[in-house]
Design a protein around this motif. Sequence first.
Motif, short mmCIF file in Angstrom:
data_model
loop_
_atom_site.label_atom_id
_atom_site.label_comp_id
_atom_site.label_asym_id
_atom_site.label_seq_id
_atom_site.Cartn_x
_atom_site.Cartn_y
_atom_site.Cartn_z
N SER A 1 -73.63 54.80 -8.00
CA SER A 1 -73.10 55.28 -6.82
C SER A 1 -74.24 56.00 -6.09
O SER A 1 -75.14 56.44 -6.60
N ARG B 1 -67.59 46.21 -10.09
CA ARG B 1 -68.38 47.57 -10.13
C ARG B 1 -69.81 47.61 -9.42
O ARG B 1 -69.92 48.55 -8.80
N TYR C 1 -69.50 47.78 -5.77
CA TYR C 1 -69.17 48.96 -5.29
C TYR C 1 -70.35 49.87 -4.56
O TYR C 1 -70.53 50.63 -3.68
N LYS D 1 -69.27 60.36 4.69
CA LYS D 1 -69.80 61.52 3.79
C LYS D 1 -69.38 62.78 3.91
O LYS D 1 -68.76 63.33 2.88
N GLU E 1 -65.64 63.04 2.85
CA GLU E 1 -65.64 63.04 1.34
C GLU E 1 -65.94 64.42 0.78
O GLU E 1 -66.28 64.35 -0.40
N LYS F 1 -53.17 67.83 6.79
CA LYS F 1 -52.01 67.31 7.41
C LYS F 1 -51.84 66.07 6.75
O LYS F 1 -50.74 65.38 6.90
N LYS G 1 -51.41 62.89 4.33
CA LYS G 1 -50.40 62.72 3.12
C LYS G 1 -51.49 62.59 1.79
O LYS G 1 -50.81 62.66 0.74
N ASP G 2 -52.39 62.43 1.83
CA ASP G 2 -53.50 62.12 0.77
C ASP G 2 -54.91 62.78 0.86
O ASP G 2 -55.15 62.95 1.90
N ASP G 3 -55.47 62.92 -0.12
CA ASP G 3 -57.08 63.39 -0.02
C ASP G 3 -57.89 62.23 0.53
O ASP G 3 -57.45 60.90 0.16
N ASP H 1 -60.86 61.78 0.10
CA ASP H 1 -61.77 60.90 -0.69
C ASP H 1 -61.01 59.76 -1.56
O ASP H 1 -61.56 58.64 -1.59
N ASN H 2 -59.60 60.02 -1.85
CA ASN H 2 -59.05 59.01 -2.43
C ASN H 2 -58.87 57.61 -1.83
O ASN H 2 -59.04 56.59 -1.95
N ILE H 3 -58.41 58.03 -0.09
CA ILE H 3 -58.29 56.77 0.69
C ILE H 3 -59.52 56.09 0.76
O ILE H 3 -59.61 54.96 0.77
N ILE I 1 -62.22 55.50 -1.15
CA ILE I 1 -62.57 54.87 -2.32
C ILE I 1 -61.59 53.86 -2.57
O ILE I 1 -61.99 52.50 -2.74
N ASP I 2 -60.19 54.12 -2.05
CA ASP I 2 -59.30 52.72 -2.34
C ASP I 2 -59.64 51.84 -1.35
O ASP I 2 -59.68 50.73 -1.56
N TYR J 1 -62.40 49.83 -2.59
CA TYR J 1 -62.36 48.55 -3.46
C TYR J 1 -61.42 47.78 -3.00
O TYR J 1 -61.27 46.49 -3.70
#
Lengths: 226, 682
Positions: B71, B105, B108, B215, B218, B249, B251-253, B255-257, B259-260, B263
């Motif tokens: 990465s 991978r 990515y 960045k 993230e 505010k 609903k999700d972190d 960095d999760n979004i 990366i998702d 992918y």
Amino acid sequence: MGETFVLSESMEDYLETILNLIKQNGSARVTDIARTMEVAASSVNESINRLSARGLVEQEKYGPIKLTAAGREWAERIDCTHQIIYLFLEKILGIDPETADRDACAIEHDLSQKSFKAMVDFLLANGHLTEQSCALAILAKKEEADGMAAKEVMLNDLAVGSTVEVVKLTSKGALKRKLMDMGLNRGAKIEVKGKAPMGDPIEVKVRGYSLSLRKKEAEEIMVREV
Amino acid sequence: MALNKTSRKETEVKIALAGNPNSGKTTLFNELTGSRQHVGNWPGVTVEKKTGHAFYKEYALEVIDLPGTYSLGAYSEDEVVARDFLTAGQYDLVLDIINSANLERNLYFTIQLLEMGVDLVAVLNMADEAEKKGIKINKHKLSQMLGAPVVETVASKGRGIENLLAETIKNRDLTEPALEINYGAEIEDLITEIAKLFMEYDFTNQVNHRWAAVKLIEHDPEAVKLLEREVGSSKAKKIKSLIAERELKAKDDFDNIIIDKKYELINKIITESVKAPAAGQEPENMSDKIDAVVTNKYLGIPIFLVVMWAIFKFTFTLGDPLIGYIETLFEVIGGWAGGLLTGLGASPLVASFITDGIIGGVGSVLVFIPNIFLLFLAIGILEDSGYMSRAAYIMDKVMSKLGLHGKSFIPMVIGFGCNVPGIMATRTLENKRDRIISILINPLMSCSARLPVYVVFAGALFPNHGSTVVFSLYLLGIIMAVVMSGVFNKLLFKGERSHFVMELPPYRFPTAKGVFIHMWEKTGAFLKKAGTIIFSVVVLIWVLANLPLGVEYASANSFIGHFGRFVAPIFKPLGFGSWQAASSLVFGILAKEVVVGTLGVVYAAGETGLRTVLATQFTPLAAYSFMAMVLLYTPCIASLGAIKSETQSWKWTLVTAGYLFVLAWVVAFIIYQGGMLLGLGA
């Protein structure tokens, strides 16, 4: 989604009112909400800000208030609970409509899942509810969520040969980043391939390659069987 | 891309190789540059920098091999080095080396490059492995979706290299807009707002601004540093709190979004451009079969031990006779030069300076060559075949208990032969913390040079329990290594957690070229970096042992003798306060076995009569205390040279030298004084 935190009764009332206003008039404005709930516009504004911080409503400056998907789900659940209690009081116990409505308002916030289901079953059996009722959808969804929650485990607890999907990572910072960079983000399919001779670390197959990680690290990965 | 490309002669092209570890990047680098390589270090870090040259038609290519990473985050030195190089833009084109057999991978990494705005040619390497797995890649479609040229190679067999060079030249002026991934309304709005703030705050850095914004979202620590440098910390704080506020505010972190979404894009690219056998339909996997044996619950450890034994035997049993030849050669050269010098009328001192000081100094560097050569031949084979990762996998449970990494085991084993190659073998550890701790404790592995000291002392004072005494010393070293590793983990790297999230690459046949280049590199690095230090100290000690003029070598009146007398009181509480013992320890810094020779000289006993003399000079307890001192104190100059060249730091070198001296003193003190209290002093 929204179920992970609780809202105060008055917040739930706001959501319900917004939903009803949108249903009746197509939009919900601060002034309408204040009038319906018989409170000052300033306290409406304050509450809307709080709901907005939780991602339940959205408001353009001075524009109408909109429910987010999560907000709508929450409001509909409260609204539906209200209807079920009202029906139960009025149809089964024969309470007058005005009292039934007022009591439903008071009970709706604290009604347990168990009592709710019992009421729904009783109303269904006596022909006061149809299969299309909002209550059945809510119950089905809840059961599905419970079923899934039961199957969620941490990766380190799995036997060799299990195939699972990542639900979430519970770690933070560098380890979380490393795991995600190696392809262990949500939705990734994992096969547990083996354990080292001394039982730790473990080997998994993810995104087409083999990866080893310590059990302590696998403990940070919540998965569910597929 | 808006970066300032290097402007040089039209026929000069500067390219960088980037990609995942185990993608065949190094093999491709070797294939492109052959022996025209230079190995150095990236400024300020321990990360190795390799550059080389390739020629194609009238073009001269400068090739830079970036560290292999998964990465381009900011969580390892390797990643930061690669990323800084890529953002600085001092290159014409990047070749992104992709393992075709593991596109998911590898892509990515590719899309991270594209998102930064790097102009690249995607190199589908290991095309043969993909073929074997039944994977078919539509190059045209892939190229279209990535917005980058795609070339196929099999670097291990030299296939596709000409074509790759042709494509590199053709695309040297490539300028494609950076890839923009749609991260959904929440993040996209935030990116727009941050971009506006960049304008307002006069953020003029040449990096791609959208990339920098992503960045920051993230929470990338390097991106935050960059921002603070460019706009000052108060404005940077405003952007940071804007992000934090939005994330609260959401609903999700974020960095999760992010990366998702990456992918999601990769899966889309793969669905449209790759045909692979359905799950369960894949051809049989050789690696899985080998693993079933090699990491088997019952066979895994015995196989591992046999491999360790084989490496040890290979390195030292094969290497030691060669060392003998080198020593003889230098004796012959020394004798010949001495004769020649005396014949030419040089004074004995000058002759001795040249033969013992200079030629001896060169010799003491070169004697390490056979071991280093053979060890890195073995390590090269282990690494390239894929067994090294399995060895780490098998040993990690034990090593992690000591706060170390599974890969630290091999340097420890090698250390029993010689600490110099042991310290050099820590190169296989990727994490800086693991590497430094492994280096710091390696000298505690009792190397073969310490054995002669034990043999002489145990023979003189423990004639009936010699082997038990020697064994107990080896054990003492191991126990101290465990203790010190715990101490360093707590003291030096508090809070830093090491992890074992490591790829187990498929087994492959190592290529002779790869293994030999690796071996040459290591040996060359040792000669250049450690060699100079070793040589200078050998010469320095010779000078000190022969001054003032006219004094007998290493005698009581030499500088070293004076020094020995001066420091001897330090060793008095340890049971050996004589100047002879003290100066033998000084000479032991040259090489631990020199302790014996020096004692022979200073007691004027020669090596044969030494045992008799020692029996009168030392009590058994003092002898044991002295042996513990020799085991633990400041490592030999060759080890220190290796530590300096591996850590790139005088600080760590001096820390090792210092802590070991203190540790040795304390342990010897406890042994001697404790023994006295227990009535063992007689």
